[in-house]
Design a protein around this motif. Structure first.
Motif, PDB file in Angstrom:
ATOM      1  N   GLY A  19       0.827  -1.207   0.000  1.00  0.00           N
ATOM      2  CA  GLY A  19       0.000   0.000   0.000  1.00  0.00           C
ATOM      3  C   GLY A  19       0.855   1.248   0.000  1.00  0.00           C
ATOM      4  N   HIS A  20       0.298   2.328   0.553  1.00  0.00           N
ATOM      5  CA  HIS A  20       1.019   3.605   0.539  1.00  0.00           C
ATOM      6  C   HIS A  20       0.544   4.456   1.704  1.00  0.00           C
ATOM      7  N   PHE A  21       1.448   5.294   2.214  1.00  0.00           N
ATOM      8  CA  PHE A  21       1.077   6.203   3.290  1.00  0.00           C
ATOM      9  C   PHE A  21       0.161   7.299   2.754  1.00  0.00           C
ATOM     10  N   LEU A  22      -0.709   7.807   3.625  1.00  0.00           N
ATOM     11  CA  LEU A  22      -1.718   8.765   3.202  1.00  0.00           C
ATOM     12  C   LEU A  22      -1.159  10.155   2.899  1.00  0.00           C
ATOM     13  N   ASP A  23      -0.061  10.525   3.546  1.00  0.00           N
ATOM     14  CA  ASP A  23       0.641  11.745   3.140  1.00  0.00           C
ATOM     15  C   ASP A  23       2.114  11.600   3.467  1.00  0.00           C
ATOM     16  N   ALA A  24       2.899  12.625   3.259  1.00  0.00           N
ATOM     17  CA  ALA A  24       4.354  12.526   3.407  1.00  0.00           C
ATOM     18  C   ALA A  24       4.815  12.489   4.855  1.00  0.00           C
ATOM     19  N   THR A  25       3.932  12.867   5.775  1.00  0.00           N
ATOM     20  CA  THR A  25       4.258  12.842   7.217  1.00  0.00           C
ATOM     21  C   THR A  25       3.177  12.049   7.932  1.00  0.00           C
ATOM     22  N   SER A  26       3.053  10.787   7.583  1.00  0.00           N
ATOM     23  CA  SER A  26       1.892   9.985   7.972  1.00  0.00           C
ATOM     24  C   SER A  26       1.782   9.651   9.456  1.00  0.00           C
ATOM     25  N   SER A  27       2.831   9.905  10.231  1.00  0.00           N
ATOM     26  CA  SER A  27       2.746   9.658  11.671  1.00  0.00           C
ATOM     27  C   SER A  27       2.575  10.953  12.462  1.00  0.00           C
ATOM     28  N   VAL A  28       2.488  12.060  11.735  1.00  0.00           N
ATOM     29  CA  VAL A  28       2.346  13.373  12.371  1.00  0.00           C
ATOM     30  C   VAL A  28       1.026  14.001  11.940  1.00  0.00           C
ATOM     31  N   TYR A  39      -1.421  16.853   4.443  1.00  0.00           N
ATOM     32  CA  TYR A  39      -2.454  16.236   3.597  1.00  0.00           C
ATOM     33  C   TYR A  39      -2.967  17.223   2.559  1.00  0.00           C
ATOM     34  N   TYR A  40      -3.246  18.450   2.980  1.00  0.00           N
ATOM     35  CA  TYR A  40      -3.785  19.466   2.068  1.00  0.00           C
ATOM     36  C   TYR A  40      -2.736  19.960   1.081  1.00  0.00           C
ATOM     37  N   ARG A  41      -1.505  20.064   1.546  1.00  0.00           N
ATOM     38  CA  ARG A  41      -0.431  20.474   0.641  1.00  0.00           C
ATOM     39  C   ARG A  41      -0.220  19.418  -0.456  1.00  0.00           C
ATOM     40  N   GLN A  42      -0.358  18.162  -0.090  1.00  0.00           N
ATOM     41  CA  GLN A  42      -0.216  17.083  -1.061  1.00  0.00           C
ATOM     42  C   GLN A  42      -1.345  17.111  -2.107  1.00  0.00           C
ATOM     43  N   LEU A  43      -2.541  17.442  -1.673  1.00  0.00           N
ATOM     44  CA  LEU A  43      -3.672  17.507  -2.608  1.00  0.00           C
ATOM     45  C   LEU A  43      -3.427  18.554  -3.690  1.00  0.00           C
ATOM     46  N   LEU A  44      -2.828  19.672  -3.312  1.00  0.00           N
ATOM     47  CA  LEU A  44      -2.624  20.768  -4.256  1.00  0.00           C
ATOM     48  C   LEU A  44      -1.594  20.445  -5.340  1.00  0.00           C
ATOM     49  N   VAL A  45      -0.796  19.395  -5.106  1.00  0.00           N
ATOM     50  CA  VAL A  45       0.184  18.998  -6.132  1.00  0.00           C
ATOM     51  C   VAL A  45      -0.159  17.614  -6.715  1.00  0.00           C
ATOM     52  N   GLY A  46      -1.424  17.220  -6.584  1.00  0.00           N
ATOM     53  CA  GLY A  46      -1.884  15.993  -7.227  1.00  0.00           C
ATOM     54  C   GLY A  46      -1.467  14.711  -6.547  1.00  0.00           C
ATOM     55  N   LYS A  47      -1.195  14.780  -5.235  1.00  0.00           N
ATOM     56  CA  LYS A  47      -0.735  13.598  -4.518  1.00  0.00           C
ATOM     57  C   LYS A  47      -1.739  13.113  -3.469  1.00  0.00           C
ATOM     58  N   GLY A  48      -3.029  13.284  -3.767  1.00  0.00           N
ATOM     59  CA  GLY A  48      -4.059  12.724  -2.902  1.00  0.00           C
ATOM     60  C   GLY A  48      -4.191  11.237  -3.194  1.00  0.00           C
ATOM     61  N   LEU A  49      -4.119  10.391  -2.170  1.00  0.00           N
ATOM     62  CA  LEU A  49      -4.104   8.949  -2.399  1.00  0.00           C
ATOM     63  C   LEU A  49      -5.443   8.427  -2.907  1.00  0.00           C
ATOM     64  N   PHE A  50      -6.530   8.883  -2.319  1.00  0.00           N
ATOM     65  CA  PHE A  50      -7.860   8.442  -2.729  1.00  0.00           C
ATOM     66  C   PHE A  50      -8.454   9.431  -3.731  1.00  0.00           C
ATOM     67  N   SER A  51      -9.259   8.927  -4.623  1.00  0.00           N
ATOM     68  CA  SER A  51      -9.914   9.836  -5.573  1.00  0.00           C
ATOM     69  C   SER A  51     -10.857  10.782  -4.844  1.00  0.00           C
ATOM     70  N   SER A  52     -11.430  10.332  -3.723  1.00  0.00           N
ATOM     71  CA  SER A  52     -12.306  11.207  -2.934  1.00  0.00           C
ATOM     72  C   SER A  52     -11.512  12.385  -2.378  1.00  0.00           C
ATOM     73  N   ASP A  53     -10.268  12.135  -1.975  1.00  0.00           N
ATOM     74  CA  ASP A  53      -9.418  13.212  -1.474  1.00  0.00           C
ATOM     75  C   ASP A  53      -9.066  14.196  -2.594  1.00  0.00           C
ATOM     76  N   GLN A  54      -8.585  13.657  -3.714  1.00  0.00           N
ATOM     77  CA  GLN A  54      -8.147  14.524  -4.812  1.00  0.00           C
ATOM     78  C   GLN A  54      -9.291  15.325  -5.407  1.00  0.00           C
ATOM     79  N   SER A  55     -10.507  14.795  -5.300  1.00  0.00           N
ATOM     80  CA  SER A  55     -11.668  15.503  -5.859  1.00  0.00           C
ATOM     81  C   SER A  55     -11.916  16.834  -5.153  1.00  0.00           C
ATOM     82  N   LEU A  56     -11.416  16.980  -3.929  1.00  0.00           N
ATOM     83  CA  LEU A  56     -11.634  18.214  -3.166  1.00  0.00           C
ATOM     84  C   LEU A  56     -10.961  19.409  -3.821  1.00  0.00           C
ATOM     85  N   VAL A  57      -9.933  19.153  -4.625  1.00  0.00           N
ATOM     86  CA  VAL A  57      -9.211  20.237  -5.299  1.00  0.00           C
ATOM     87  C   VAL A  57      -9.915  20.655  -6.582  1.00  0.00           C
TER      88      VAL A  57
END
Length: 326
Positions: free
Chosen positions: A245-254, A259-277
């Motif tokens: 699998g894959h971690f949900l964001d780049a700092t997955s234990s913090v 999470y939001y910064r990742q969405l803005l550069v197309g790195k949302g893991l779920f399509s539901s997450d990426q759809s927010l952008v």
């Protein structure tokens, strides 16, 4: 159908309105940050210590506890129905397909065992989940808040109802409708999605985005190209590793706003997450949270308090064992 005279309707309608207003106020008043101050003043310390100890032993615990709280409140409200075991006559929520990956129930059970020794038949399992969810956020670097307490534990748990949990494939319209059914608005939805800043997901929840996505695109075009290749490496088409699998964001234990910064550069893991952008109703919130972590934290606390009020009822019980009804 007979109608009342206008003057009588005014009196009756006012009485009915006052009744429901008072009933609503009484229901809300049942939850109180100081609910256990006299009956079990050590309750929160016991829960916090249990959660911290478990998290040190297993780093996956924080994400699992937070997800447990979400999944519990979205089905029948915050009543700990997710903790009930299945019986020969009933398949319970924890055995519904969306909850098969929800783990760490033992943490809640351990806290309950300690609480039953300290304050017998006092602290509900539903309150333990709510407090533990706050603790895993705070212990992971996120905000702390005073949990409103006084929930009762439900007696009904049905796996069939877990189909109502928001799936990782939903679009913004579907997400808004799902959250609205729980009395949660658009900002609440985007805010609570930020819980995905903690944790890990198995390939099954997102691999359709990188393998034969559509007739026109092999890979979901909303994905960052480098990120998509990383997902393909972790989750090949003929994947045989059930733990991949894959971690949900780049700092997955913090717990932070990454999470939001990742969405803005197309790195949302779920399509539901990426759809927010991709939707103007939600993008501005994502951008605001990505820019200001403090703002995200404040809104997260507010939305968690609202979520914790979903479906709260005084018609339940305080279970002696979180796995079974009394």
């Amino acid at each position: 159908m007979a109608f009342l005279p206008y003057s009588e309707c005014i009196v009756l309608c006012a009485t009915i309105f006052l009744f429901f207003t008072l009933s609503s106020s009484m229901s809300q008043a049942e939850l109180d940050a100081h609910y256990y101050d006299k009956t079990c003043p050590q309750a929160e310390n016991i829960i916090s210590d249990t959660v911290l100890s478990a998290s040190k032993f297993d780093p996956k615990v924080p994400a699992r506890i937070l997800r447990m709280f979400f999944h519990d409140c979205f089905i029948r409200g915050c009543d700990a129905s997710i903790l009930l075991d299945s019986t020969p006559k009933n398949l319970a929520e924890k055995d519904g397909p969306p909850n098969l990956s929800v783990h760490s129930f033992y943490v809640i059970d351990e806290a309950k065992t300690k609480l039953e020794k300290a304050c017998p038949h006092t602290v509900s399992c539903a309150d333990i989940i709510a407090i533990a969810a706050r603790d895993v956020v705070a212990q992971s670097g996120g905000p702390y808040w005073n949990v409103l307490k006084g929930r009762k534990d439900g007696r009904v748990s049905k796996a069939s109802e877990t189909v109502n949990l928001p799936a990782p494939t939903l679009n913004v319209n579907e997400l808004i409708k799902s959250f609205a059914k729980r009395g949660l608005g658009v900002k609440d939805m985007v805010t609570l999605s930020g819980g995905h800043t903690l944790g890990f997901s198995h390939c099954s929840s997102f691999q359709a985005r990188v393998h034969n996505f559509s007739l026109l695109h092999a890979i979901d075009p909303s994905l960052n190209t480098e990120f998509a290749l990383d997902l393909i490496r972790n989750c090949p088409k003929l994947n045989t590793n059930p733990n991949a699998g894959h971690f949900l964001d780049a700092t997955s234990s913090v717990f932070d706003n990454d999470y939001y910064r990742q969405l803005l550069v197309g790195k949302g893991l779920f399509s539901s997450d990426q759809s927010l952008v991709g939707d103007q109703r939600t993008r501005w919130i994502v951008e605001a949270f990505a820019k200001d972590q403090g703002f995200f934290f404040r809104e997260f606390v507010a939305s968690m308090l609202k979520l914790g009020n979903v479906g709260v009822s005084q018609n339940g019980e305080v279970r002696l064992n979180c796995k079974v009804v009394n």
